[in-house]
Structures are given as C-alpha cells and as structure tokens.
Design a protein around this motif. Structure first.
Motif, PDB file in Angstrom:
ATOM      1  N   PHE A 138       6.881  10.793  -5.237  1.00 31.71           N
ATOM      2  CA  PHE A 138       5.505  10.630  -4.991  1.00 31.71           C
ATOM      3  C   PHE A 138       4.907   9.197  -4.955  1.00 31.71           C
ATOM      4  O   PHE A 138       3.965   8.886  -4.124  1.00 31.71           O
ATOM      5  N   HIS A 139       5.620   8.150  -5.644  1.00 28.91           N
ATOM      6  CA  HIS A 139       5.490   6.733  -5.652  1.00 28.91           C
ATOM      7  C   HIS A 139       5.754   6.088  -3.935  1.00 28.91           C
ATOM      8  O   HIS A 139       5.052   5.415  -3.529  1.00 28.91           O
ATOM      9  N   ARG A 140       6.815   6.613  -3.508  1.00 28.34           N
ATOM     10  CA  ARG A 140       7.103   6.133  -2.057  1.00 28.34           C
ATOM     11  C   ARG A 140       6.233   6.857  -1.204  1.00 28.34           C
ATOM     12  O   ARG A 140       5.836   6.180  -0.191  1.00 28.34           O
ATOM     13  N   THR A 141       5.559   7.902  -1.190  1.00 26.56           N
ATOM     14  CA  THR A 141       4.670   8.482  -0.354  1.00 26.56           C
ATOM     15  C   THR A 141       3.373   7.758  -0.646  1.00 26.56           C
ATOM     16  O   THR A 141       2.503   7.633   0.483  1.00 26.56           O
ATOM     17  N   LEU A 142       2.916   7.769  -1.794  1.00 29.92           N
ATOM     18  CA  LEU A 142       1.489   7.450  -2.232  1.00 29.92           C
ATOM     19  C   LEU A 142       1.305   6.119  -2.454  1.00 29.92           C
ATOM     20  O   LEU A 142       0.003   5.563  -2.803  1.00 29.92           O
ATOM     21  N   GLN A 148      -1.315   6.836 -12.143  1.00 31.36           N
ATOM     22  CA  GLN A 148      -2.251   5.891 -11.378  1.00 31.36           C
ATOM     23  C   GLN A 148      -2.804   6.368 -10.509  1.00 31.36           C
ATOM     24  O   GLN A 148      -4.280   6.230 -10.120  1.00 31.36           O
ATOM     25  N   TRP A 149      -2.416   7.333  -9.700  1.00 29.50           N
ATOM     26  CA  TRP A 149      -3.038   8.094  -8.590  1.00 29.50           C
ATOM     27  C   TRP A 149      -4.195   8.893  -8.954  1.00 29.50           C
ATOM     28  O   TRP A 149      -5.458   8.742  -8.590  1.00 29.50           O
ATOM     29  N   ILE A 155     -11.998   7.573 -10.194  1.00 30.81           N
ATOM     30  CA  ILE A 155     -13.014   6.800  -9.793  1.00 30.81           C
ATOM     31  C   ILE A 155     -13.615   7.193  -8.688  1.00 30.81           C
ATOM     32  O   ILE A 155     -14.749   6.915  -8.364  1.00 30.81           O
ATOM     33  N   THR A 156     -12.894   7.646  -7.391  1.00 30.24           N
ATOM     34  CA  THR A 156     -13.286   7.936  -6.264  1.00 30.24           C
ATOM     35  C   THR A 156     -14.277   9.313  -6.528  1.00 30.24           C
ATOM     36  O   THR A 156     -15.301   9.156  -5.901  1.00 30.24           O
TER      37      THR A 156
END
Length: 205
Positions: A138-142, A148-149, A155-156
């Motif tokens: 997940f971290h590598r992709t996003l 955190q995402w 917020i979005t």
C-alpha cells in the motif's frame, strides 16, 4: 531502590505467544520459541518511540484511528520479534505494490469505513495479502500508510462538503468520520494550515 516523589505514568505492552506466532506466520518466518533480552534493564529507543507515538491516541480514545493503532502495534511486534526473538523470514517476499484491483478494493473499504474503525488485517484479507505485505505494498503504491491515506481522504471529503453552506461544521465532522467538530478542526488545521471555518469562508466569500 528508587525515590518516586512526583506523579508518573507507565505504558506497558503485552505480547502473548500467539501474537508473536501470528507475526512470524505473517512474514513467513520460523515461530519464536523465546525472547533473549538479557538480565540487565534495556533502554530500547524503538519501543519508547512507538510508545510515545501512541500517547495521543491513549489520551483521546474516542478519536482513535484503529488502523493507526494496528500499524504501531504491528511495528512493535515485528521489532521485538526480530531484535529479541531472532526472527528472520524464510523466503523473501515480493517487493511490488498493489495490483490495480487491490488498490481499488483497499480504497473502497477505507472510504466505506471513513471513521477508521476497522482492523488492518481486515483490509489486507480483502486484498488477499498478509497484513505486513499489504502495508508495504500500500505504501509503495500510494506513498502513505493506510491510516495516513485515510486521514487525507477525510480531509478531501470534508473540503467537498464544506463547499455547501447548508451543512454545518459539526455535520461535516460527523459525515467525515471525526468524533466532533473540534476533532475535525485539529486534524484539518494540521493538514491544511487553516481551520475548516476559515477554509470555507475563503472559498465561498
């Protein structure tokens, strides 16, 4: 002998055998039979740092992001298993990111549980991965850990709802997974630099 003449707080981590076994299974390593930490007291910087990272969550349990807690506890378990249990993976795990369908599914689940009240292993299972592999992929992709995402996604969504004057700030907060308006204000201000009310005024004036 110690003199304790001021109030103090302790933070204890309890790692039962089945938790360490689960960590070893998750990273495809031999199960740990014992932890070797010697007889002298240990000042482990990693453990103390992870503990400090948890303190804000412990002081506001109603605002806890379960994904964040899982992330910290899993990191703690892996650290203990490696440093004091000699855990080493049997085979090297693939280093790629999420497949497109896994990324879509992970985002879908996280967006559906925008309040963060789901376990990391549940999202990983939906993507057909172990918790540790999922977190890394997940971290590598996003470019961010799942918790955190999710915060950025909140917020979005909040910004989208703030554009509608008919929705109060407290209603926006609840719709975006925050426990109340003050919780949203703290997180929103940290990420955006201004409060939700100020951001709304700047877009609608």
């Amino acid at each position: 002998m110690a003199l304790l003449d001021k109030p103090y707080h302790d933070l204890f981590f309890y790692l039962p055998d089945n938790a360490l076994h689960a960590i070893a299974d998750d990273v495809n390593a031999h199960r740990i039979s014992d932890l070797d930490h010697g007889s002298a007291p240990i000042d482990d910087v990693t453990i103390s740092s992870l503990g400090r990272a948890l303190l804000p969550a412990l002081s506001r349990p109603d605002q806890v992001n379960q994904l964040f807690v899982d992330h910290i506890l899993f990191a703690l378990g892996v650290h203990v298993a490696r440093k004091y249990g000699g855990m080493r993976p049997i085979t090297r795990e693939a280093r790629g990111g999420l497949a497109p369908w896994q990324e879509r599914r992970a985002k879908e689940i996280l967006s559906t549980h925008i309040d963060g009240r789901l376990m990391l292993k549940e999202v990983a299972r939906e993507c057909g991965l172990s918790a540790s592999h999922f977190s890394r992929a997940f971290h590598r992709t996003l470019g961010a850990a799942p918790h955190q995402w999710l915060l950025k996604h909140r917020i979005t969504v909040a910004k989208e709802k703030l554009r509608d004057r008919r929705i109060s700030l407290s209603e926006v907060a609840l719709a975006c997974g925050f426990t109340d308006q003050s919780h949203m204000t703290r997180v929103f201000t940290r990420f955006v630099g201004v409060s939700p009310g100020a951001w709304r005024r700047s877009r609608l004036d």
